[in-house]
Design a protein around this motif. Structure first.
Motif, PDB file in Angstrom:
ATOM      1  N   GLN A   8       0.832  -1.201   0.000  1.00 37.89           N
ATOM      2  CA  GLN A   8       0.000   0.000   0.000  1.00 37.89           C
ATOM      3  C   GLN A   8       0.872   1.259   0.000  1.00 37.89           C
ATOM      4  O   GLN A   8       0.601   2.211  -0.740  1.00 37.89           O
ATOM      5  CB  GLN A   8      -0.933   0.000   1.215  1.00 37.89           C
ATOM      6  N   GLN A   9       1.929   1.242   0.808  1.00 36.44           N
ATOM      7  CA  GLN A   9       2.840   2.379   0.847  1.00 36.44           C
ATOM      8  C   GLN A   9       3.546   2.550  -0.493  1.00 36.44           C
ATOM      9  O   GLN A   9       3.744   3.673  -0.966  1.00 36.44           O
ATOM     10  CB  GLN A   9       3.875   2.181   1.958  1.00 36.44           C
ATOM     11  N   GLU A  10       3.904   1.432  -1.107  1.00 39.15           N
ATOM     12  CA  GLU A  10       4.574   1.508  -2.411  1.00 39.15           C
ATOM     13  C   GLU A  10       3.653   2.115  -3.471  1.00 39.15           C
ATOM     14  O   GLU A  10       4.084   2.918  -4.307  1.00 39.15           O
ATOM     15  CB  GLU A  10       5.044   0.117  -2.862  1.00 39.15           C
ATOM     16  N   SER A  11       2.373   1.759  -3.429  1.00 41.61           N
ATOM     17  CA  SER A  11       1.430   2.320  -4.400  1.00 41.61           C
ATOM     18  C   SER A  11       1.279   3.830  -4.191  1.00 41.61           C
ATOM     19  O   SER A  11       1.169   4.592  -5.160  1.00 41.61           O
ATOM     20  CB  SER A  11       0.069   1.623  -4.302  1.00 41.61           C
ATOM     21  N   VAL A  12       1.294   4.277  -2.943  1.00 39.06           N
ATOM     22  CA  VAL A  12       1.235   5.712  -2.644  1.00 39.06           C
ATOM     23  C   VAL A  12       2.494   6.414  -3.159  1.00 39.06           C
ATOM     24  O   VAL A  12       2.425   7.463  -3.813  1.00 39.06           O
ATOM     25  CB  VAL A  12       1.070   5.945  -1.127  1.00 39.06           C
ATOM     26  N   ASP A  13       3.661   5.822  -2.885  1.00 37.45           N
ATOM     27  CA  ASP A  13       4.931   6.416  -3.313  1.00 37.45           C
ATOM     28  C   ASP A  13       5.015   6.512  -4.831  1.00 37.45           C
ATOM     29  O   ASP A  13       5.497   7.521  -5.380  1.00 37.45           O
ATOM     30  CB  ASP A  13       6.115   5.598  -2.783  1.00 37.45           C
ATOM     31  N   ARG A  14       4.560   5.483  -5.505  1.00 38.37           N
ATOM     32  CA  ARG A  14       4.602   5.499  -6.970  1.00 38.37           C
ATOM     33  C   ARG A  14       3.665   6.565  -7.531  1.00 38.37           C
ATOM     34  O   ARG A  14       3.954   7.190  -8.554  1.00 38.37           O
ATOM     35  CB  ARG A  14       4.235   4.121  -7.524  1.00 38.37           C
ATOM     36  N   LEU A  30      -5.230  -2.905  -7.603  1.00 38.45           N
ATOM     37  CA  LEU A  30      -5.160  -3.626  -6.332  1.00 38.45           C
ATOM     38  C   LEU A  30      -6.306  -4.624  -6.272  1.00 38.45           C
ATOM     39  O   LEU A  30      -7.465  -4.253  -6.496  1.00 38.45           O
ATOM     40  CB  LEU A  30      -5.270  -2.651  -5.155  1.00 38.45           C
ATOM     41  N   PRO A  31      -6.024  -5.895  -5.976  1.00 40.54           N
ATOM     42  CA  PRO A  31      -7.091  -6.890  -5.918  1.00 40.54           C
ATOM     43  C   PRO A  31      -8.135  -6.551  -4.858  1.00 40.54           C
ATOM     44  O   PRO A  31      -7.861  -5.810  -3.905  1.00 40.54           O
ATOM     45  CB  PRO A  31      -6.355  -8.188  -5.551  1.00 40.54           C
ATOM     46  N   THR A  32      -9.321  -7.102  -5.012  1.00 42.16           N
ATOM     47  CA  THR A  32     -10.363  -6.964  -4.000  1.00 42.16           C
ATOM     48  C   THR A  32      -9.819  -7.436  -2.647  1.00 42.16           C
ATOM     49  O   THR A  32      -9.235  -8.516  -2.548  1.00 42.16           O
ATOM     50  CB  THR A  32     -11.585  -7.823  -4.384  1.00 42.16           C
ATOM     51  N   GLY A  33      -9.976  -6.599  -1.632  1.00 43.45           N
ATOM     52  CA  GLY A  33      -9.474  -6.946  -0.308  1.00 43.45           C
ATOM     53  C   GLY A  33      -8.074  -6.438  -0.025  1.00 43.45           C
ATOM     54  O   GLY A  33      -7.539  -6.666   1.063  1.00 43.45           O
ATOM     55  N   ALA A  34      -7.471  -5.739  -1.001  1.00 40.54           N
ATOM     56  CA  ALA A  34      -6.100  -5.245  -0.799  1.00 40.54           C
ATOM     57  C   ALA A  34      -6.061  -3.928  -0.039  1.00 40.54           C
ATOM     58  O   ALA A  34      -4.992  -3.443   0.301  1.00 40.54           O
ATOM     59  CB  ALA A  34      -5.402  -5.082  -2.146  1.00 40.54           C
ATOM     60  N   GLY A  35      -7.231  -3.343   0.226  1.00 42.55           N
ATOM     61  CA  GLY A  35      -7.272  -2.110   1.000  1.00 42.55           C
ATOM     62  C   GLY A  35      -7.170  -0.855   0.164  1.00 42.55           C
ATOM     63  O   GLY A  35      -6.401   0.060   0.490  1.00 42.55           O
TER      64      GLY A  35
END
Length: 578
Positions: A8-14, A30-35
């Motif tokens: 999740q942090q990596e997706s924010v950073d990217r 992000l798959p279902t349930g990945a937040g």
């Protein structure tokens, strides 16, 4: 306060890195349930300007809003379905239906637009999303637009973005979203125990047969679906009994049944245990629907039947059986349905997927791309000889899984610049046609030469002209043979003879006794006849060619023209050109 998981942090950073360099719309997968709601909350929290978060159902609007406020922050809701229309807060969570009707003043000062379930966004300027995006851009032409989805593809459209994270061209057709900047596979989530493993069960009873609705790729009406189900009504009691047997014998906690039509759903309800099943329809009153969902989450009953609802924005973590009794050509919808059962829950070991449609969709990956060219085709991996990118193509393999032939035309790889995010396609052509004017290689589908701009004759036009010409002969080969011959001077040459069903034949010959003739043979014959055109073969004689005959393919049509008393083959047309 939540601590983001590493991905999740990596997706924010990217996301931050991307929008510092570019402003073209981007996608996070992000798959279902990945937040997703946590990622949205973090991005909204750190954004410098105003943020608008859109979703298409009130459940997602509410879910995303609650997650943001769990940070101890305040945000507004703009959704008629939730009876709130706040437009003053820095962060607004809205339903697309309500925001699309908002007045002009609503759209001022937004710097970030986040779209949940963004695979619903198309190119239509008159759509609700189209109108909202135009309004936002009128107020801020530099607005950042980020989409989030678990399924980045749409039925009839394919991939919703152009360029993948790992340097791949997903499509060259126009798309609203340009780059996928983060992509987390479902298998990663399961392997790292963030989601419950789905287990697809081989159904021990019969399945419905929906093939007459789905085989031709055309859309079908509700009346046609009702007709098919009516003819197979005897199957429904058997299928429901099977679901009940599996649920009870394996002591399952929660079962979601996805039915085809309202009539079908009511028929299903007749065969479920009394007091243990409830039904949700599109017409179910919202208050009643909310109560049913609440009771189901509290495990007050076991079986929840629904028709075309509860596929997104619905979470009941205890669901451990998904029963699919409705047809769909949409891989996206299929995977969203299964996603309803993948949330983690104490003592939940897996989620059984019972598919009674016989359609065989993949749980983990989309079947997106070129149409299957032959019934025996399977997905194959083909490395590009130029850039090394491993392409996913359709191909044919032998019994040992060895690749015999593939149908790829162009490398889908490329390089994304790490600073500018500019994507440069590889451009290597596995199959191509050569411009007769400048000899440039062109994509099989090109109409004009990429180098000199000359018009490239369409293969269909070639066939039509040849069939109408008295000086031309068109043959559709059924087989071909290759032989070593010797001319009157004792020089060996390769004879290739094409036969049609009626044993009519056309013949060509190739000398291979010097570097010039070998080069001509490679360009004029091998490049189009090889079943795997990227292979570099060391051909120096006729016997070398005869040894690789199994690696060569036939053209669909051979065109010959009269030269004196003989027919000379002048053109060949292969299957991918038609």
């Amino acid at each position: 306060m939540y601590k983001l998981r590493p991905y999740q942090q990596e997706s924010v950073d990217r996301t931050l890195a991307y929008f510092r360099k570019r402003r073209s719309p981007a996608v996070i997968v992000l798959p279902t349930g990945a937040g997703k709601s946590l990622v949205i909350a973090e991005l909204a929290k750190i954004a410098k300007g105003r943020v608008l978060v859109l979703a298409h159902v009130k459940e997602l609007v509410e879910q995303n809003h609650l997650k943001y406020e769990s940070y101890g922050l305040q945000a507004g809701i703009y959704s008629a379905g939730l009876n709130q229309k706040d437009s003053t807060q820095k962060v607004i969570f809205g339903s697309i239906q309500s925001v699309a009707k908002a007045d002009d003043a609503f759209f001022s000062n937004f710097t970030l637009l986040v779209i949940d379930e963004c695979h619903r966004v198309g190119l239509e300027p008159d759509s609700q999303y189209g109108k909202v995006i135009q309004q936002l851009k009128r107020n801020n032409k530099h607005i950042c637009i980020l989409g989030l989805t678990a399924t980045p593809y749409r039925l009839g459209l394919g991939w919703i973005y152009n360029y993948a994270l790992r340097g791949e061209v997903k499509t060259q057709q126009r798309r609203f979203f340009k780059h996928c900047i983060f992509d987390l596979p479902l298998k990663y989530m399961i392997r790292n125990k963030y989601l419950t493993p789905p287990v697809k069960v081989d159904i021990p009873v019969t399945s419905y047969d929906f093939s007459e609705l789905t085989e031709n790729g055309q859309s079908y009406t509700m009346a046609q679906l009702e007709n098919v189900l009516n003819r197979q009504r005897r199957l429904t009691p058997l299928i429901i009994k099977n679901i009940i047997d599996i649920t009870e014998s394996d002591q399952r906690q929660g079962v979601m049944i996805f039915s085809s039509t309202v009539k079908h759903a009511k028929e299903i309800m007749e065969h479920l245990p009394e007091g243990q099943a409830r039904l949700v329809l599109g017409t179910t009153e919202l208050s009643e629907r909310d109560q049913i969902v609440h009771d189901f989450k509290q495990k007050a009953f076991t079986y929840l039947v629904n028709v075309s609802v509860l596929t997104t924005g619905f979470d009941a973590a205890h669901v451990d059986v998904i029963a699919i009794l409705r047809p769909t050509d949409s891989i996206s919808l299929y995977q969203q349905i299964i996603g309803r059962g993948l949330r983690l829950e104490p003592d939940k070991k897996d989620c059984l997927v019972l598919d009674y449609t016989g359609m065989g969709h993949s749980i983990f990956s989309p079947e997106i791309g070129d149409k299957k060219p032959a019934s025996e085709s399977v997905p194959v991996k083909v490395p590009c000889p130029e850039c090394g990118f491993v392409n996913d193509f359709w191909g044919i393999v032998d019994d040992d899984g060895t690749l015999l032939e593939h149908f790829g035309r162009k490398c889908r790889g490329g390089k994304t610049h790490p600073q500018t995010f500019e994507f440069t396609p590889c451009g290597y052509l596995f199959r191509f046609k050569i411009c007769p004017q400048c000899s440039a290689q062109n994509d099989i589908t090109a109409r004009d030469c990429c180098r000199c701009g000359s018009v490239l004759i369409d293969p269909d036009d070639k066939l039509k002209q040849a069939k109408l010409s008295k000086g031309a002969h068109v043959l559709a080969p059924d087989s071909f043979e290759m032989l070593e011959r010797v001319d009157k001077n004792g020089n060996p040459y390769l004879q290739v003879k094409y036969y049609d069903y009626d044993a009519n034949a056309l013949t060509e010959m190739h000398y291979l006794n010097n570097p010039t003739s070998l080069k001509k043979f490679s360009i004029n014959f091998l490049r189009s006849h090889l079943r795997r055109p990227e292979l570099k073969l060391n051909i120096s004689s006729v016997s070398d060619v005869l040894q690789i005959q199994s690696q060569l393919r036939m053209p669909s049509f051979v065109i010959a023209r009269k030269q004196g008393k003989f027919w000379k083959i002048t053109e060949k047309i292969f299957s991918e050109e038609l």
